[in-house]
Design an enzyme around this catalytic site. Structure first.
Site, PDB file in Angstrom:
ATOM      1  N   ARG A   1       0.826  -1.216   0.000  1.00 31.89           N
ATOM      2  CA  ARG A   1       0.000   0.000   0.000  1.00 31.89           C
ATOM      3  C   ARG A   1       0.855   1.259   0.000  1.00 31.89           C
ATOM      4  O   ARG A   1       0.388   2.353  -0.314  1.00 31.89           O
ATOM      5  CB  ARG A   1      -0.987  -0.003   1.164  1.00 31.89           C
ATOM      6  CG  ARG A   1      -2.103   0.989   0.976  1.00 31.89           C
ATOM      7  CD  ARG A   1      -3.279   0.964   1.964  1.00 31.89           C
ATOM      8  NE  ARG A   1      -3.270  -0.084   2.934  1.00 31.89           N
ATOM      9  CZ  ARG A   1      -2.667  -0.031   4.123  1.00 31.89           C
ATOM     10  NH1 ARG A   1      -2.018   1.065   4.479  1.00 31.89           N
ATOM     11  NH2 ARG A   1      -2.707  -1.053   4.944  1.00 31.89           N
TER      12      ARG A   1
ATOM     13  N   TYR B   1     -17.747  16.605 -13.858  1.00 32.85           N
ATOM     14  CA  TYR B   1     -18.092  15.187 -13.838  1.00 32.85           C
ATOM     15  C   TYR B   1     -19.109  14.970 -12.717  1.00 32.85           C
ATOM     16  O   TYR B   1     -18.937  15.481 -11.616  1.00 32.85           O
ATOM     17  CB  TYR B   1     -16.806  14.376 -13.603  1.00 32.85           C
ATOM     18  CG  TYR B   1     -16.963  12.897 -13.755  1.00 32.85           C
ATOM     19  CD1 TYR B   1     -17.203  12.331 -14.999  1.00 32.85           C
ATOM     20  CD2 TYR B   1     -16.866  12.055 -12.657  1.00 32.85           C
ATOM     21  CE1 TYR B   1     -17.339  10.961 -15.146  1.00 32.85           C
ATOM     22  CE2 TYR B   1     -16.995  10.683 -12.789  1.00 32.85           C
ATOM     23  CZ  TYR B   1     -17.237  10.141 -14.032  1.00 32.85           C
ATOM     24  OH  TYR B   1     -17.361   8.785 -14.169  1.00 32.85           O
TER      25      TYR B   1
ATOM     26  N   ASP C   1      -9.092  18.966 -13.518  1.00 32.12           N
ATOM     27  CA  ASP C   1      -9.307  17.646 -14.122  1.00 32.12           C
ATOM     28  C   ASP C   1      -9.206  17.826 -15.632  1.00 32.12           C
ATOM     29  O   ASP C   1     -10.089  18.407 -16.257  1.00 32.12           O
ATOM     30  CB  ASP C   1     -10.686  17.127 -13.691  1.00 32.12           C
ATOM     31  CG  ASP C   1     -11.019  15.752 -14.279  1.00 32.12           C
ATOM     32  OD1 ASP C   1     -10.422  15.368 -15.304  1.00 32.12           O
ATOM     33  OD2 ASP C   1     -11.901  15.081 -13.713  1.00 32.12           O
TER      34      ASP C   1
ATOM     35  N   LYS D   1      -9.222   6.661 -19.110  1.00 30.17           N
ATOM     36  CA  LYS D   1      -9.658   7.175 -20.414  1.00 30.17           C
ATOM     37  C   LYS D   1      -8.464   7.191 -21.383  1.00 30.17           C
ATOM     38  O   LYS D   1      -7.958   6.156 -21.718  1.00 30.17           O
ATOM     39  CB  LYS D   1     -10.292   8.560 -20.229  1.00 30.17           C
ATOM     40  CG  LYS D   1     -11.280   8.645 -19.042  1.00 30.17           C
ATOM     41  CD  LYS D   1     -12.518   7.792 -19.223  1.00 30.17           C
ATOM     42  CE  LYS D   1     -13.382   7.674 -17.964  1.00 30.17           C
ATOM     43  NZ  LYS D   1     -13.782   8.882 -17.321  1.00 30.17           N
TER      44      LYS D   1
HETATM   45  C1  LIG Z   1     -14.243   9.210 -16.046  1.00 27.93           C
HETATM   46  C2  LIG Z   1     -13.979  10.527 -15.430  1.00 27.93           C
HETATM   47  C3  LIG Z   1     -13.724  10.642 -14.065  1.00 27.93           C
HETATM   48  C4  LIG Z   1     -13.754   9.458 -13.132  1.00 27.93           C
HETATM   49  O1  LIG Z   1     -12.730   8.565 -13.424  1.00 27.93           O
HETATM   50  P1  LIG Z   1     -12.814   6.989 -13.092  1.00 27.93           P
HETATM   51  O2  LIG Z   1     -11.499   6.478 -13.543  1.00 27.93           O
HETATM   52  O3  LIG Z   1     -13.969   6.442 -13.864  1.00 27.93           O
HETATM   53  O4  LIG Z   1     -13.033   6.883 -11.622  1.00 27.93           O
HETATM   54  C5  LIG Z   1     -13.422  11.889 -13.557  1.00 27.93           C
HETATM   55  N1  LIG Z   1     -13.399  12.985 -14.344  1.00 27.93           N
HETATM   56  C6  LIG Z   1     -13.658  12.904 -15.659  1.00 27.93           C
HETATM   57  C7  LIG Z   1     -13.625  14.142 -16.466  1.00 27.93           C
HETATM   58  C8  LIG Z   1     -13.945  11.680 -16.245  1.00 27.93           C
HETATM   59  O5  LIG Z   1     -14.210  11.609 -17.553  1.00 27.93           O
END
Ligand SMILES: *Cc1c(COP(=O)(O)O)cnc(C)c1O
Length: 411
Positions: free
Chosen positions: A77, A130, A202, A227
């Protein structure tokens, strides 16, 4: 005797130079020697680490207390060499000192915010975020005595007016989902600087190929690595990158909160990210072509793509983005059912949420993300029934456009 070849120190150090382009960084960024001289990063699949003797354990503990454990790890961890290699690669891509990987994008976002804010603090979330981030900031944090105000995207007067003495953090996304709105990073960072606030952006939809928020003075950039970074629709991970001290301050809390990434996923991410720039360049090109095709199509009502002159943030896109990405949102002329017929008539895009992978995915947000609401409540959130989000993969643009064309003919 053959002529002696002088030893060269730190050859791999060269590869970390910020001047390299994104394709070079994606393959070499942060590269370090491994004990096996393996070109592919070894997967160190272990939960824990052993000590040769009690004396070695005590020497490690002494060194650890002085902050000089020098890569020695006690338990999975708290660290892993494969995970560290992936972190170094992602840090290089962002032009950051350091990065930390998490189990998912949401694990990254929630851990970072929980780590940074004390009870009584206030944060501001720039709108259009999001959905789960919004839920966390507005509702979950309230239980811990942390309050959040949401301000509309693009309204910098409202952003500044929402700042209070307890405000600590500004959180925003760029480009946003589903309308690909862009944060004017210059104005955002200027407001944060004036009020001595930390900033978290983000940039999942942008990728470091199209935008590096740290270059604009943002403190921390976060990605859902599930992504574009991993890029193959086959794993979940999240990453946060920024200045060394700030990132280091997030390590302790991660060891407590526990949302670490698995070494197997870190290895898949390292493999996937090597082609990041190749994939994103293709996705940028296809995005532009698909957006232009849809904008000219009589059965399409409106298209949102930051590379189109009609997009509200086109000027910011031209100034701040190196490419406009692989997501195109649009409304079909018709109701919920006509739009669903169009989606069902497509043969290449798969009906799925998410984005940034090799496969093109399509979703009708009214049914995918907001199914439990009725039309009016969705509209109040800015989600009309006929909205479609197309997340382009790396297929041939001609094939995708031909598929869209035949499906639109059936609406
Ligand atoms: C998918 C997404 C998230 C969350 O990410 P996960 O890997 O699914 O937990 C956060 N912000 C944006 C802009 C996203 O597209």
């Amino acid at each position: 005797m053959k002529p002696a070849i002088p030893a060269v120190k730190d050859r791999q150090h060269e590869s970390q130079r910020a001047r390299f382009g994104p394709s070079t960084q994606a393959v070499h960024g942060g590269r370090r020697a491994n004990p096996y001289h393996a070109v592919a990063e070894p997967i160190v699949q272990t939960a824990t680490y052993s000590f040769e003797s009690t004396a070695e354990l005590c020497a490690y503990k002494d060194a650890y207390m002085l902050g000089a454990a020098d890569g020695r790890i006690e338990y999975g961890r708290y660290g892993n060499p494969t995970v560290a290699a992936a972190e170094a690669r992602l840090a290089a891509l962002e032009g950051a000192d350091a990065a930390i990987l998490y189990a998912s994008g949401m694990a990254a976002i929630t851990s970072v915010i929980l780590s940074m804010l004390p009870t009584g603090a206030h944060l501001i979330l720039v709108g259009d975020s999001y959905r789960r981030t919004r839920e966390f900031c507005l509702y979950f944090l309230r239980r811990l005595g942390i309050t959040c105000d949401q301000v509309p995207m693009g309204d910098y007067e409202a952003l500044e007016a929402a700042i209070r003495p307890e405000t600590r953090l500004l959180v925003a996304e760029t480009p946003t989902n589903p309308y690909l709105r862009l944060l004017d990073l210059e104005r955002f960072v200027e407001i944060a600087g004036k009020h001595k606030l930390k900033t978290l952006v983000d940039a999942t939809f942008a990728t470091p190929v199209n935008l590096k928020p740290l270059e604009w003075g943002v403190d921390l950039v976060v990605h859902s690595a599930s992504k574009y970074l991993a890029g193959h629709n086959d794993l979940l991970a999240g990453v946060v990158a920024g200045e060394a001290g700030l990132v280091a301050s997030l390590r302790g809390p991660l060891g407590v909160l526990g949302g670490i990434v698995d070494p197997q996923n870190a290895a898949l991410l390292l493999r996937g990210v090597k082609t990041l720039a190749l994939r994103v360049e293709r996705q940028n090109q296809t995005g532009m072509r698909v957006a232009r095709f849809l904008e000219a199509h009589p059965r399409i009502e409106a298209v949102w793509y930051p590379g189109l002159e009609s997009h509200p943030d086109y000027a910011v896109a031209r100034q701040q983005m190196r490419g406009f990405g692989g997501v195109v949102s649009f409304t079909v002329r018709g109701d919920l059912h006509a739009t669903a017929r169009f989606v069902d008539a497509l043969t290449l895009p798969q009906i799925a949420t998410s984005l940034g992978g090799t496969e093109t995915l399509i979703s009708q947000p009214a049914l995918m993300s907001y199914y439990e609401l009725d039309s009016e409540d969705r509209l109040a959130l800015g989600i009309p029934d006929n909205l479609v989000r197309l997340a382009l993969g790396i297929e041939d643009a001609e094939d995708l456009i031909a598929d869209l064309d035949q499906a639109l003919a059936q609406v």
